[in-house]
Write a protein that holds these residues in place. Structure first.
Motif, PDB file in Angstrom:
ATOM      1  N   GLU A  12       0.836  -1.207   0.000  1.00 37.32           N
ATOM      2  CA  GLU A  12       0.000   0.000   0.000  1.00 37.32           C
ATOM      3  C   GLU A  12       0.866   1.251   0.000  1.00 37.32           C
ATOM      4  OE1 GLU A  12      -4.168   0.544   1.767  1.00 37.32           O
ATOM      5  OE2 GLU A  12      -3.066  -0.668   3.220  1.00 37.32           O
ATOM      6  N   LEU A  13       1.877   1.259   0.847  1.00 36.95           N
ATOM      7  CA  LEU A  13       2.772   2.410   0.918  1.00 36.95           C
ATOM      8  C   LEU A  13       3.491   2.623  -0.409  1.00 36.95           C
ATOM      9  CD1 LEU A  13       4.154   4.573   2.771  1.00 36.95           C
ATOM     10  CD2 LEU A  13       5.978   2.901   3.072  1.00 36.95           C
ATOM     11  N   LEU A  14       4.014   1.551  -0.996  1.00 39.22           N
ATOM     12  CA  LEU A  14       4.752   1.674  -2.254  1.00 39.22           C
ATOM     13  C   LEU A  14       3.822   2.050  -3.399  1.00 39.22           C
ATOM     14  CD1 LEU A  14       7.280  -1.303  -2.079  1.00 39.22           C
ATOM     15  CD2 LEU A  14       7.465   1.011  -1.142  1.00 39.22           C
ATOM     16  N   GLU A 233      -6.499  -1.199 -11.361  1.00 41.78           N
ATOM     17  CA  GLU A 233      -7.248  -0.733 -10.204  1.00 41.78           C
ATOM     18  C   GLU A 233      -6.369  -0.870  -8.962  1.00 41.78           C
ATOM     19  OE1 GLU A 233     -10.153   0.692 -10.230  1.00 41.78           O
ATOM     20  OE2 GLU A 233     -10.452   0.398 -12.389  1.00 41.78           O
ATOM     21  N   TRP A 234      -6.543   0.053  -8.042  1.00 38.67           N
ATOM     22  CA  TRP A 234      -5.773   0.037  -6.793  1.00 38.67           C
ATOM     23  C   TRP A 234      -5.913  -1.313  -6.090  1.00 38.67           C
ATOM     24  CZ3 TRP A 234      -2.409   3.262  -4.326  1.00 38.67           C
ATOM     25  CH2 TRP A 234      -2.191   3.055  -2.963  1.00 38.67           C
ATOM     26  N   SER A 235      -7.140  -1.807  -5.996  1.00 40.06           N
ATOM     27  CA  SER A 235      -7.384  -3.057  -5.280  1.00 40.06           C
ATOM     28  C   SER A 235      -6.660  -4.232  -5.943  1.00 40.06           C
ATOM     29  CB  SER A 235      -8.884  -3.344  -5.209  1.00 40.06           C
ATOM     30  OG  SER A 235      -9.444  -3.421  -6.512  1.00 40.06           O
ATOM     31  N   GLU A 236      -6.549  -4.222  -7.270  1.00 40.32           N
ATOM     32  CA  GLU A 236      -5.851  -5.293  -7.979  1.00 40.32           C
ATOM     33  C   GLU A 236      -4.389  -5.354  -7.551  1.00 40.32           C
ATOM     34  OE1 GLU A 236      -7.008  -6.012 -12.375  1.00 40.32           O
ATOM     35  OE2 GLU A 236      -7.146  -3.836 -12.065  1.00 40.32           O
ATOM     36  N   VAL A 237      -3.788  -4.194  -7.437  1.00 40.17           N
ATOM     37  CA  VAL A 237      -2.365  -4.127  -7.077  1.00 40.17           C
ATOM     38  C   VAL A 237      -2.157  -4.613  -5.653  1.00 40.17           C
ATOM     39  CG1 VAL A 237      -0.394  -2.572  -6.760  1.00 40.17           C
ATOM     40  CG2 VAL A 237      -1.944  -2.254  -8.706  1.00 40.17           C
TER      41      VAL A 237
END
Length: 347
Positions: A12-14, A233-237
């Motif tokens: 999340e941070l990266l 998508e953010w969630s995918e990552v």
């Protein structure tokens, strides 16, 4: 000073940092996210285990972590706007010398009067070796910041060689299998996303650069995989991270590294965010708001200026007063800070 009890995943941070490096390299926010997903697809197809997949994901997300290290110098070379220059030059970065030469001429001094632009182009071409020094600085700064984020030795070493080429013509001269595999994959994934976004012929470019800038095996895997481009998508990552999910050990240390990433963009702002954080915490203590509030304000002060990386150095380093357009860009940077941080639930 008490630290707010916040649990934050490393990915999340990266991923948030990747949004900042997108801005700092003149790319649309989300470019790093898409690059990381594509890199992991390639690594998975190559049979990587979970530890290797973790390294590939992290390197692909923050390969440009050192992008602010020479922003002021690049802005002077390009005619104040290093972001437009980097965005225009990026598709040719891993190309041949002729391609790079043409991109340099086309992107230095954009929007400047013809005479000034001609002078800027002549100066840039006369000092072409500075580009390699700048890339070396990117690598060193990126590796140091990664170490402060608590990342693994493999990731740190990869970032130290983030701009090497298969043919050995990168800033440190590593060639072939000497280059960390995470970098070889991230380069192909990044350029593929870059070209796809601009409507370029991804397959043609990959084939032309195969065995030159790009690892032939990685290109072949890409060609076999034939991925279709799509916005990540953010969630995918976040969900793509292999188990177990890694947690940030010390949030304040991580945010301090992010503060320095933002501040080194301008020689006039070194240490600024750290001092803001200290003053905010001191004011909170004097107001009797309690240690938890003080710790949160300290952390907020560290990252309050992250969005500055999305505004060209010609604004921040201008020796005289700003006009209306310049001030509008200054006013934009808190919004960019909010966009970088808001997707992280823990922040």
């Amino acid at each position: 000073m008490a630290q707010a009890a916040v649990k934050l995943g490393v990915v999340e941070l990266l991923a948030s940092l990747s949004l900042a490096t997108d801005l700092g390299t003149g790319q649309p926010m989300g470019h790093g996210l898409s690059t990381s997903l594509l890199a992991m697809s390639l690594a998975g197809e190559m049979g990587f285990d979970s530890t290797q997949l973790r390294h590939v994901q992290q390197v692909a997300l923050i390969r440009f972590l050192g992008c602010t290290s020479d922003a002021a110098d690049t802005a002077r070379m390009a005619g104040d706007d290093e972001l437009s220059f980097m965005a225009g030059f990026a598709p040719s970065h891993m190309g041949g010398s002729r391609e790079a030469f043409r991109a340099m001429v086309e992107n230095v001094g954009l929007g400047k009067p013809p005479l000034r632009r001609a002078r800027l182009v002549a100066a840039a071409l006369a000092d072409i070796g500075e580009g390699a020094k700048g890339l070396a600085a990117h690598c060193e700064v990126g590796a140091r910041l990664a170490a402060r984020l608590g990342l693994s030795d493999q990731v740190i070493d990869a970032l130290r060689h983030a701009y090497e080429r298969w043919d050995g013509k990168g800033p440190f001269g590593l060639a072939g299998d000497q280059i960390p595999i995470e970098v070889r994959i991230a380069i192909v994934a990044r350029d593929s996303d870059l070209l796809a976004r601009s409507g370029g012929d991804v397959i043609s470019v990959l084939r032309r650069r195969r065995g030159k800038a790009y690892d032939p095996d990685v290109v072949d895997v890409f060609l076999d995989l034939s991925p279709t481009w799509g916005e990540a998508e953010w969630s995918e990552v976040i969900e793509a991270e292999p188990d177990p999910v890694a947690q940030v050990e010390d949030l304040t240390d991580a945010l301090t590294a992010m503060a320095d990433f933002a501040d080194i963009k301008s020689p006039w702002m070194r240490g600024h965010s750290r001092r803001v954080a200290e003053l905010a915490a001191m004011a909170s203590d004097l107001a009797g708001l309690g240690p938890s509030r003080s710790g949160m304000l300290h952390q907020a002060g560290l990252v309050h200026d992250l969005g500055r990386v999305g505004i060209e150095n010609g604004i921040w380093d201008r020796p005289g007063p700003l006009g209306t357009g310049g001030w509008e860009k200054v006013r934009l940077h808190p919004y960019l800070t909010q966009r970088i941080l808001s997707r992280c639930r823990a922040l």
